[in-house]
Design a protein around this motif. Structure first.
Motif, PDB file in Angstrom:
ATOM      1  N   ASN A  30     -30.764  51.219  24.553  1.00 21.54           N
ATOM      2  CA  ASN A  30     -29.904  50.864  25.677  1.00 21.54           C
ATOM      3  C   ASN A  30     -29.439  49.407  25.665  1.00 21.54           C
ATOM      4  OD1 ASN A  30     -32.458  49.902  26.153  1.00 21.54           O
ATOM      5  ND2 ASN A  30     -32.424  50.318  28.338  1.00 21.54           N
ATOM      6  N   ILE A  31     -29.505  48.700  24.512  1.00 23.26           N
ATOM      7  CA  ILE A  31     -28.985  47.338  24.460  1.00 23.26           C
ATOM      8  C   ILE A  31     -27.789  47.286  23.515  1.00 23.26           C
ATOM      9  CG2 ILE A  31     -31.253  46.349  24.956  1.00 23.26           C
ATOM     10  CD1 ILE A  31     -31.305  45.340  22.070  1.00 23.26           C
ATOM     11  N   SER A  32     -26.925  46.308  23.739  1.00 22.11           N
ATOM     12  CA  SER A  32     -25.730  46.190  22.899  1.00 22.11           C
ATOM     13  C   SER A  32     -26.063  45.434  21.617  1.00 22.11           C
ATOM     14  CB  SER A  32     -24.617  45.468  23.654  1.00 22.11           C
ATOM     15  OG  SER A  32     -24.894  44.087  23.720  1.00 22.11           O
ATOM     16  N   LEU A  33     -25.207  45.570  20.630  1.00 18.50           N
ATOM     17  CA  LEU A  33     -25.381  44.900  19.351  1.00 18.50           C
ATOM     18  C   LEU A  33     -25.451  43.385  19.525  1.00 18.50           C
ATOM     19  CD1 LEU A  33     -25.546  45.262  16.289  1.00 18.50           C
ATOM     20  CD2 LEU A  33     -23.061  45.182  16.229  1.00 18.50           C
ATOM     21  N   HIS A  34     -24.720  42.851  20.487  1.00 21.57           N
ATOM     22  CA  HIS A  34     -24.689  41.404  20.714  1.00 21.57           C
ATOM     23  C   HIS A  34     -25.994  40.871  21.302  1.00 21.57           C
ATOM     24  CE1 HIS A  34     -20.520  41.454  19.635  1.00 21.57           C
ATOM     25  NE2 HIS A  34     -20.274  42.384  20.532  1.00 21.57           N
ATOM     26  N   GLU A  35     -26.811  41.738  21.856  1.00 23.88           N
ATOM     27  CA  GLU A  35     -28.082  41.316  22.446  1.00 23.88           C
ATOM     28  C   GLU A  35     -29.231  41.276  21.436  1.00 23.88           C
ATOM     29  OE1 GLU A  35     -28.778  42.912  26.672  1.00 23.88           O
ATOM     30  OE2 GLU A  35     -27.424  44.389  25.759  1.00 23.88           O
ATOM     31  N   ILE A  36     -29.017  41.795  20.240  1.00 32.63           N
ATOM     32  CA  ILE A  36     -30.072  41.843  19.236  1.00 32.63           C
ATOM     33  C   ILE A  36     -30.240  40.463  18.610  1.00 32.63           C
ATOM     34  CG2 ILE A  36     -30.843  42.906  17.087  1.00 32.63           C
ATOM     35  CD1 ILE A  36     -29.100  45.344  17.850  1.00 32.63           C
ATOM     36  N   ASP A  37     -31.466  39.981  18.571  1.00 32.74           N
ATOM     37  CA  ASP A  37     -31.781  38.651  18.056  1.00 32.74           C
ATOM     38  C   ASP A  37     -32.042  38.710  16.550  1.00 32.74           C
ATOM     39  OD1 ASP A  37     -32.604  36.051  17.624  1.00 32.74           O
ATOM     40  OD2 ASP A  37     -34.502  36.271  18.680  1.00 32.74           O
ATOM     41  N   PHE A  38     -31.153  38.128  15.776  1.00 33.88           N
ATOM     42  CA  PHE A  38     -31.297  38.072  14.323  1.00 33.88           C
ATOM     43  C   PHE A  38     -31.727  36.675  13.868  1.00 33.88           C
ATOM     44  CE2 PHE A  38     -28.513  41.772  14.699  1.00 33.88           C
ATOM     45  CZ  PHE A  38     -29.077  42.632  13.779  1.00 33.88           C
ATOM     46  N   SER A  39     -32.393  35.903  14.742  1.00 30.02           N
ATOM     47  CA  SER A  39     -32.743  34.519  14.395  1.00 30.02           C
ATOM     48  C   SER A  39     -33.980  34.410  13.521  1.00 30.02           C
ATOM     49  CB  SER A  39     -32.928  33.683  15.663  1.00 30.02           C
ATOM     50  OG  SER A  39     -34.036  34.164  16.403  1.00 30.02           O
TER      51      SER A  39
END
Length: 107
Positions: free
Chosen positions: A42-51
């Motif tokens: 239920n989260i958008s691609l922009h909310e995923i943390d790739f840091s």
């Protein structure tokens, strides 16, 4: 399924398969690092943390009596965030002659 440039979604047939793939990583495909992140649906691609990304790091050149879980974790915390220690690489009877630590690296 391709989500965006260099971002893909994977759907696993079972939670057991998904867990196994996530736990056995990190993975590489054709020499490139594959970053796998377990995300709720239920989260958008922009909310995923790739840091951060995870790597296995080998610690070479230690005397055999210093190849232990305690020392592996101590070394890892000096470098980056320690995630896991390969228990098969530890102990004075380890055939490998090195410790292996899974760590998160900040990108």
């Amino acid at each position: 399924m391709k989500l965006n440039r260099n971002k893909f979604g994977f759907i696993f047939p079972s939670t057991v398969d998904k867990k196994r793939v996530l736990e056995r990583g990190p993975w590489a495909i054709n020499g490139d690092h594959l970053v796998l992140i377990n995300t709720p649906p239920n989260i958008s691609l922009h909310e995923i943390d790739f840091s951060t990304t995870t790597f296995w790091v080998r610690i070479l050149g230690l005397p055999r009596e210093l190849i232990s879980d305690k020392n592996a974790r101590k070394i890892a915390t000096k470098l980056v965030k320690a995630v896991d220690v390969d228990k098969n690489s530890l102990g004075i009877f380890s055939e490998a002659g090195f410790m292996q630590i899974r760590v998160d690296i900040f990108t």
